[in-house]
Write a protein that holds these residues in place. Structure first.
Motif, PDB file in Angstrom:
ATOM      1  N   ASN A  28       0.959  -1.189  -0.443  1.00 23.51           N
ATOM      2  CA  ASN A  28       0.246   0.023   0.018  1.00 23.51           C
ATOM      3  C   ASN A  28       0.833   1.498   0.155  1.00 23.51           C
ATOM      4  O   ASN A  28       1.490   1.705   0.747  1.00 23.51           O
ATOM      5  N   HIS A  86      -7.492  -0.464   0.721  1.00 19.95           N
ATOM      6  CA  HIS A  86      -7.711   0.786   1.957  1.00 19.95           C
ATOM      7  C   HIS A  86      -9.141   1.075   1.201  1.00 19.95           C
ATOM      8  O   HIS A  86     -10.136   0.444   1.896  1.00 19.95           O
ATOM      9  N   ASP A  90      -4.375   0.529  -4.625  1.00 18.68           N
ATOM     10  CA  ASP A  90      -3.483  -0.322  -4.183  1.00 18.68           C
ATOM     11  C   ASP A  90      -5.248  -1.627  -3.382  1.00 18.68           C
ATOM     12  O   ASP A  90      -6.090  -0.854  -3.136  1.00 18.68           O
ATOM     13  N   THR A 149      -2.726   4.047   4.138  1.00 19.66           N
ATOM     14  CA  THR A 149      -1.291   3.470   4.031  1.00 19.66           C
ATOM     15  C   THR A 149      -0.328   2.839   3.770  1.00 19.66           C
ATOM     16  O   THR A 149       0.163   3.001   5.896  1.00 19.66           O
ATOM     17  N   ASP A 195      -6.312   7.718   2.574  1.00 21.83           N
ATOM     18  CA  ASP A 195      -6.405   6.402   2.857  1.00 21.83           C
ATOM     19  C   ASP A 195      -5.593   6.077   4.000  1.00 21.83           C
ATOM     20  O   ASP A 195      -4.775   5.566   3.972  1.00 21.83           O
TER      21      ASP A 195
END
Length: 1296
Positions: free
Chosen positions: A791, A827, A824, A887, A884
């Motif tokens: 991610n 997320h 990704d 992350t 996000d």
């Protein structure tokens, strides 16, 4: 308390306050400001204070004040006009500070303008154009570049550099000193071999400095043009020598042969060339022109006289320059020219007798035996024919003529140049001594290409010989004999007969020629031919002998026959190989074609010489075949280098046998060495069936995996393998090849400058990897690279998100939803509002209210706490963020902008803008279509929603307390105008002329509407038209002509307006001159109208113009225009005499002096009290004026606006706060003046006490009856009015 006590108390208070109050102190004396501070930027702060803590106001005056703006309240000084240190490095201004009590406090402040690097160096002494000789000494200075920089310090230091030299190959020829600017020659120049000119781009840079708070280096460039001057330092150069020219013999004198061309290589000098002939192998044949180099024939010549030099004349041509070169000598050069003399057919063939030497001769004598055979040459002749011409011109033909021409022929029939001539017997029967002893012919030689010929006479003496000869039965005999046979073997037995009986048995035999006797001989008496030496007979040497067998009779008569002995071959020669060893090179997979050759000396086309070829059995003999007869050695099948033992290094040896077919058969052998070249015929082979690798994203340079391959070719050149990614990489992978024990290996890595991105479209890479050798043999495999997700990709905010929202929207539903995305795998997205900007009045900035909000789920909603208003702002820009929460690496959020367009709805009706509460109308001026007023309106909506038109709804006439409805004879002009600020306006016009005797006002109701809007909104407003009737017309008399008055009318109107403080409307100008008057009198009729609708009549105008103050300021000017007096319209003249003005002035002056001397204490007391109250009144007046200065016309004498009507004596309520407390003076005039103030105000005592006292100019009160302002409030308002400088003093016809 009595009047005197009050005066004394006021005097004491005044003196005490004078000692307590202090003037402001200005601290600022010297400031520094950098010249690059932008307009509007902060310059310095005026430091000042007041010991009494009174609030200060600030100002700047003086010549240099144009460069600055000052905040009057804070004293902050900003830049108004850009400073320039180079123009003025030190400025001074007058700083003015005022505390509201005393007069202005002024101080000179000096401003040092600091330098900024805002100037680039400027080149001096331009242009830099010069001419340089090509032999200029290396290291010499060509010129000096000079530049200055107007800045200060390091920014003024100039450094030089050469940026570019054109052409580029001249870059190393020049240099420049960094600080002095000397341009120095660094290499040798050449006008011819290098460029004849150069352009040098010189850069001048300063030492750098601050500009707009950034370190910058200013630079400028210029181009120096260098022209190279050529000097004579090179020898002449021939352009067309050496060369070969041709000219025919016998050419006339002056014939051009060749033009020599030479040039001076010093093209810039281009000296003239002179030509001459230095030497020749044939003098005086040719000559050359000195100036142009043309070579011509000097003397005619014959080629045949030049054969000793092969008819080629060689000239040494010299080319010389006209002027000395740099060494002081005449430069020259010499070169060869060959002139080939062309032949002309100018000679015919001639006969020569060539015994010991050849001499010309035309008669010859020879002899021949009778009955000689045809073709026998006549003996005793040495005839030669010569033609000295060349080539085809020397060809000639020969023929026989004369009496015996049929008996003889000439050989040859033609010749070229020089030929031996023989006369042979053509018809032997005619050559008979018994018939003719002497015969004669002529040989004619004719030139083949002309009619030139010569004749030679030949006399032939016929020899008498025996007529019978021994004869053989055959003229030709053919006998065989084996080579290497035994000596003495009889080859043949041949006899001859002779018709002469006397020769019977007496014939002897002999073999000719004598050279044959070493091989064969004949028995003299019987004619048997035998082998004399059999060892010498070798078919391979000579396979046939031709003998002449001669039979001689007793008288020596000879008969001959030809005997041919053919040597028979036997198999005595062993085949011989052409080579002992044959070396052949062939690439594998190619066909070998090698001819093995042997020769056999035996007789061709016999078994003895027929050779057959065989391959001796060996390890590789089965791989080859050889043709039995031709010896062509070929391979049976493809040759494979890899099937040969590596130790043999690719070489195969064979033995080839060559055998003849004779009996017994003979043979020989040869070795064939065949070198099999390695061909790159094997493809690389991968050692693994498939490849799959896994790699994490965002790891640059990481090893992904390795592929392996092998190539079966034997040589290193052919089995070297290179790996390459030919597909599927998309620039993300690199591959390195290296050898290892089993072949070659290719390491696949992620490109260090790239990072794999799982979130892209490529989560799996299918790489096509190619293994290739140097022969481009390729093997391809597929490598699967699986990218594992991390991610690490920021979320994506949707682009171009635009909403359209109508104003006044307050719905709770979402207007739109932000839908971000994240590449990704795992997320979680949330949304936040970062900031809000609005476009209001075409300017983007902060929003007045937060009209919108963004929810965590991305919903964009209207904020119910505020009302969306298009008229405030028409666009909103929401900066939001998508985050996000999962992350792992890198940035976790992305911002984006949501554009919201606010759409206008018609929610605002037009708004009337009152620029004047009423308009003054001169009734005598109003005609049909005249404009009497102007109405203004604006609409805060946009587009069609704001377009406005006007309509008059109602008209009423008000006179005193009576209101009379009228017909709607006023109308709004249809030509509505819109100015740049969006204000709509139109004129109110009259449909008829008005009665000039009416006294009152018209009340006009006007409607403004949106005619094109979907929802029509309207508004109404009332406009008052105050009338001025004809009774206010005043006549002014001038001792001037009508034309002079009209010419000076603008100045007269200005003087009258200044004197009366009213707007002057000129009604008429006419002459009143009659026969009884000696001079012309002109009457000017005018109205004196105030903006509030009141006007001055005759008495008021007369009083003003006869007052002392007016005379002092305007009397002289009016008298210059011829002004004599005023009168009512149609009334008697009442002149204003100048003497009266003078007397009044003197009396008034004397009275003022007496009053001031006797009543100073009383005045001090009275004035101080008035000032205390006037200061408070000023504060009230200030508020009144500020609030109402644009809401209505002023009241004459008070400079105060009124809200209703034009009558200054309307009964209005006066607030006690404005009462100045003058009741003790019992001044009814004061009270009346106060009653004229149409303004009400409520003020608490606290506010009164805290008002700052304002300084008011003192008014002299001795003659209060003539003062235009007779109460303190009027004085305060007048003081303020004078400060505002002429507001409401006049009114133009446009205002009407």
């Amino acid at each position: 308390m009595g009047r005197m006590e009050k005066l004394l108390l006021l005097l004491f208070t005044f003196i005490a306050s004078s000692y307590c109050q202090s003037v402001p102190v200005i601290v600022t004396a010297l400031e520094s400001v950098r010249e690059d501070v932008p307009v509007g930027g902060f310059a310095f702060q005026i430091e000042a204070y007041d010991p009494d803590n009174d609030p200060l106001t600030y100002d700047i005056t003086g010549t240099n004040a144009i460069h600055f703006d000052v905040n009057n309240q804070t004293g902050e000084v900003t830049i108004k006009r850009q400073l320039d240190r180079e123009l003025n490095g030190l400025l001074y201004v007058d700083v003015v500070v005022n505390d509201g009590v005393y007069a202005d406090e002024t101080k000179v402040v000096y401003i040092a303008v600091e330098d900024a690097n805002d100037n680039a160096p400027v080149f001096l002494d331009l242009p830099y154009n010069l001419e340089v000789a090509e032999d200029r000494t290396v290291g010499s200075t060509l010129f000096r570049a000079n530049a200055i920089d107007a800045d200060f310090g390091t920014a003024s230091i100039v450094y030089f550099n050469i940026d570019e030299v054109v052409p580029n190959d001249g870059a190393d020829l020049f240099s420049i000193s960094k600080t002095a600017g000397h341009v120095v020659l660094q290499g040798h120049l050449s006008f011819t071999d290098k460029s004849p000119f150069y352009q040098i781009r010189i850069n001048a840079s300063d030492g750098g400095g601050k500009l707009n708070n950034v370190d910058v280096i200013q630079s400028s460039t210029t181009i120096a043009f260098i022209t190279i001057k050529d000097v004579p330092d090179l020898d002449p150069q021939f352009l067309n020598l050496p060369n070969i020219a041709t000219i025919d013999e016998n050419s006339p004198m002056g014939t051009p042969v060749f033009t020599v061309r030479a040039r001076d290589p010093d093209t810039g000098v281009n000296d003239a060339i002179r030509y001459s002939i230095e030497n020749t192998n044939a003098p005086d044949l040719f000559q050359i022109k000195e100036n142009d180099g043309e070579i011509t024939v000097k003397t005619e010549f014959d080629r045949e006289n030049l054969l000793q030099i092969d008819a080629v004349v060689e000239l040494k041509i010299k080319a010389s320059e006209t002027n000395p070169n740099v060494d002081g000598v005449i430069a020259s050069t010499v070169q060869d020219l060959q002139i080939a003399i062309g032949d002309v057919n100018d000679n015919g063939p001639d006969f020569y007798d060539c015994g010991d030497e050849c001499i010309p001769k035309n008669s010859f004598t020879g002899n021949v035996d009778e009955n000689s055979s045809a073709g026998v040459a006549v003996a005793g002749l040495d005839i030669r024919v010569k033609d000295p011409d060349q080539g085809a011109n020397s060809r000639f033909n020969l023929r026989v003529e004369g009496p015996d021409m049929d008996a003889f022929s000439v050989i040859p029939s033609s010749g070229v140049g020089d030929s031996v001539v023989q006369l042979t017997i053509r018809d032997p029967t005619t050559v008979d001594f018994e018939k003719k002893t002497v015969m004669s012919v002529q040989i004619v030689a004719t030139d083949a290409s002309s009619n030139v010929f010569s004749v030679a006479t030949v006399t032939i003496n016929i020899n008498d010989v025996n007529d019978n000869f021994p004869k053989f039965e055959e003229e030709f005999y053919d006998f065989p004999v084996n080579e290497h046979c035994e000596n003495g073997i009889i080859v043949a037995s041949i006899t001859a007969t002779d018709d002469d009986a006397l020769d019977d048995g007496k014939i002897t035999y002999k073999l000719l020629p004598d050279s044959i006797l070493m091989f064969f001989d004949v028995y003299e008496n019987n004619g048997n031919v035998y082998v004399k030496n059999g060892d010498l007979l070798d078919w391979e040497g000579t396979n046939s002998y031709s003998l002449t067998l001669q039979a001689r009779d007793s008288e020596g008569k000879i008969g001959t026959t030809v005997v041919v002995i053919n040597i028979q071959d036997i198999n005595d020669q062993t085949p011989e190989m052409n080579r002992e060893v044959y070396n052949a090179f062939v690439q594998e997979d190619e066909s070998l074609k090698l001819i093995i050759q042997a020769r056999d000396g035996d007789k061709p086309e016999t078994p003895n010489s027929q050779i057959q070829y065989h391959i001796e059995h060996s390890s590789f003999s089965s791989n080859f075949t050889i043709d039995l007869d031709s010896g062509l050695l070929e391979n049976k099948g493809p040759l494979d280098r890899e099937s040969i033992d590596h130790e043999m290094n690719g070489v195969i040896e064979l033995k080839v046998i060559a055998s003849d077919m004779g009996t017994p058969s003979l043979s020989s052998t040869a070795t064939v060495s065949i070198n099999i070249g390695d061909v790159n015929d094997n493809y690389p082979e991968y050692l693994d069936p498939d490849y799959t690798f896994h790699v994490k994203e965002s790891e640059g340079g990481i090893l992904v995996g390795s592929v392996r391959a092998h190539d079966a070719d034997q040589t290193d050149f052919n089995n070297r393998i290179f790996f390459n990614i030919i597909g599927g990489s998309f620039g993300s992978f690199i591959l390195f090849s290296e050898p290892y024990s089993e072949g070659y290996r290719g390491d696949i890595k992620v490109d260090p400058v790239m990072e794999l991105d799982y979130e892209s479209d490529r989560k799996t890479y299918t790489l096509t990897v190619e293994a290739s050798d140097l022969g481009q043999n390729k093997a391809v495999t597929t490598v699967e690279v699986v990218v594992e997700d991390v991610n690490d990709t920021p979320p994506v905010f949707p682009a171009g998100l635009t909403l359209n929202v109508k104003e006044n929207t307050s719905l709770p539903e979402a207007l739109s939803t932000i839908k971000g995305s994240d590449a990704d795998t795992h997320h979680f997205l949330q949304y936040e509002l970062v900031s809000t900007e609005c476009q209001c009045s075409a300017t983007r900035g902060l929003c007045p209210d937060e009209w919108f909000k963004v929810e965590l789920n991305g919903d964009v909603k209207a904020n119910p706490m505020y009302i969306i208003d298009y008229e405030k702002c028409d666009q909103v820009f929401l900066t939001a963020m998508v985050v996000d929460l999962y992350t792992e690496k890198g940035r976790d959020s992305t911002e984006g902008v949501i554009s919201i367009n606010i759409e206008d709805i018609n929610d605002n009706s037009p708004e009337f803008i009152t620029l004047q509460e009423f308009y003054v109308v001169l009734l005598e001026r109003v005609e049909k279509g005249s404009s009497v007023a102007k109405v203004y309106a604006q609409d805060r909506d946009k587009g069609v929603n704001r377009k406005t038109d006007f309509k008059v709804l109602k008209v009423e006439y008000v006179s005193g307390d009576v209101t009379v409805p009228q017909d709607v004879f006023f109308y709004a002009d249809s030509g509505v105008q819109e100015d740049s600020s969006g204000l709509f306006s139109t004129d109110i016009r009259s449909q008829k002329s008005l009665d000039s005797s009416q006294k009152g006002k018209f009340v006009v109701e006007v409607q403004a509407c949106n005619p094109d809007a979907e929802i029509k909104l309207c508004a109404t407003s009332v406009t008052e038209l105050l009338t001025v009737d004809s009774s206010f017309r005043v006549s002014l008399r001038f001792r001037s002509s009508v034309s002079e008055v009209n010419e000076n009318l603008p100045q007269i109107r200005g003087v009258l307006a200044g004197a009366t403080k009213a707007t002057v409307h000129i009604f008429n100008v006419f002459s009143e001159t009659n026969s009884l008057r000696a001079e012309e009198v002109t009457v000017l009729e005018a109205y004196f109208v105030f903006p509030n609708g009141t006007a001055l009549d005759y008495d008021e105008v007369n009083k003003i113009l006869n007052s002392e103050e007016v005379y002092k300021e305007y009397g002289v000017v009016l008298s210059q225009f011829g002004f004599t007096g005023i009168s009512t319209t149609g009334g008697d003249q009442k002149e204003v005499r100048i003497e009266v003005f003078i007397m009044i002035g003197l009396v008034a002056a004397l009275g003022i002096v007496l009053v001031v001397t006797t009543t100073s204490l009383v005045c001090i007391r009275r004035n101080y009290k008035r000032k205390l109250k006037a200061a408070k009144a000023m504060n009230s007046a200030s508020a009144v004026v500020i609030e109402n200065q644009k809401t209505g016309p002023v009241v004459p004498g008070t400079n105060k606006y009124t809200k209703e009507g034009a009558n200054p004596v309307l009964n209005m309520n006066i607030d006690t706060a404005t009462d100045l407390g003058f009741d003790e003076d019992d001044s009814s005039a004061d009270k009346e003046s106060l009653n004229s103030l149409d303004y009400n105000i409520d003020m608490t005592m606290t506010e009164k006490d805290t008002m700052p006292m304002m300084v008011i100019e003192e008014e002299e009160e001795e003659d209060e009856s003539e003062s235009p302002y007779i109460e303190p409030l009027g004085t305060a308002l007048a003081q303020r009015e004078r400060k505002r400088d002429s507001e409401n003093h006049s009114m133009s016809t446009t205002d009407l």
